[in-house]
Design a protein around this motif. Structure first.
Motif: not given
Length: 316
Positions: A127-151
């Motif tokens: 179980l995890a926190a609400d994956n559709d919450s605005p904060s969760s979506k923003q965090e995942k978008e930042r993960v994607d951006t940072l992963r691309q920056a590192m690549l």
């Protein structure tokens, strides 16, 4: 998904489910039924023994299977649970890949291992926190951006918000950072990188970032740096001692709060010691327990609590 990947995925789907209709395969791979017909023809021409029965569906000829992967039940359960975790905490791209990986793992397991693993997983759930919450979506978008920056080995710019005491005492600064790695700490994503403002390695919680951008400027990660071996220095040198009522003792024990250094049952309640950089970091956590918890020391934090309670009383 390209054609080659889809053909392999179709074979895995047939191996896992036995008999599958063309319509179901089309829905699964988001393509047309006509394309599935062509894929089946391509597999047959590649000597994959596909059996098609009108009105029933497609299956693999009995005795045909892909080379097996040797997993124990425990290994299979670990991999599948890991895939579930990636689906919950990573960005959309890796969520999709995790689902595909889970299907492939399940498909190549021997029947007895698959059945036993399914039986174990039926009694477990992540179980995890609400994956559709605005904060969760923003965090995942930042993960994607940072992963691309590192690549691309490119620096990033962002605004960073940091609490210094109470909710009304926050500092926001602009940062340029060479990102070295990402980690999940206590359920939250954290980036580790070289901060130009501070002139050294720093940690940044993704939830406190805003306006994240990838810059054109590139960087080179130090050859000696190893994220897997890196252990940040713990600079929490101040201690806060609390006494909690017995009525909330179990809830505090179950909270797994990051700043808790030790807990000790006492005849008057639960003695809790927090280790912090500054008392403001735990102000609202302590207030959240209401009258069920008392600050024993330091006296300066007791004064801070009194001041915050007085400010709250003014609002009511």
């Amino acid at each position: 998904m390209n054609k080659t990947d889809r053909l392999l995925a179709i074979v895995l789907e047939l191996q896992r489910k036995g008999v599958v209709r063309a319509e179901d395969l089309a829905a699964r791979f988001e393509t047309s039924v006509r394309t599935i017909y062509r894929d089946m023809q391509a597999l047959s021409e590649a000597n994959v023994p596909i059996v098609g029965e009108p009105g029933v569906g497609y299956s693999l000829m009995e005795g045909y299977f892909l080379p097996p992967v040797s997993f124990t039940v425990e290994e299979a359960v670990s991999l599948i649970i890991g895939a579930h975790f990636v689906e919950q905490k990573f960005d959309r791209r890796y969520q999709e890949k995790a689902r595909e990986s889970r299907s492939k793992i399940e498909a190549v397991l021997p029947e007895n291992v698959r059945m036993e693993a399914a039986n174990i997983l039926a009694n477990m759930r992540l179980l995890a926190a609400d994956n559709d919450s605005p904060s969760s979506k923003q965090e995942k978008e930042r993960v994607d951006t940072l992963r691309q920056a590192m690549l691309d080995a490119r620096k990033v710019w962002f605004r960073y918000r940091k609490n210094t005491a109470g909710a009304d005492d926050q500092r926001e600064s602009e940062r340029v950072v060479a990102p070295y790695g990402l980690a999940i700490v206590n359920g939250s994503w954290v980036m580790l990188g070289h901060c130009e403002l501070r002139g050294g390695l720093r940690h940044f919680r993704l939830s406190r970032m805003s306006e994240l951008e990838i810059l054109e400027e590139t960087y080179q990660r130090p050859a000696h740096f190893n994220l897997q071996e890196y252990e940040p220095a713990d600079d929490r040198r101040q201690f806060v001692r609390l006494l909690a009522d017995r009525s909330i003792a179990d809830r505090i024990k179950d909270s797994s709060y990051f700043y808790i250094d030790s807990m000790e049952d006492h005849e008057e309640g639960l003695l809790v010691t927090l280790r912090v950089r500054q008392t403001g970091e735990v102000l609202h956590w302590v207030l959240g327990w209401g009258a069920g918890i008392v600050v024993l020391e330091p006296e300066s934090f007791r004064d801070q609590i009194r001041e915050e309670i007085a400010n709250m009383a003014k609002r009511y």
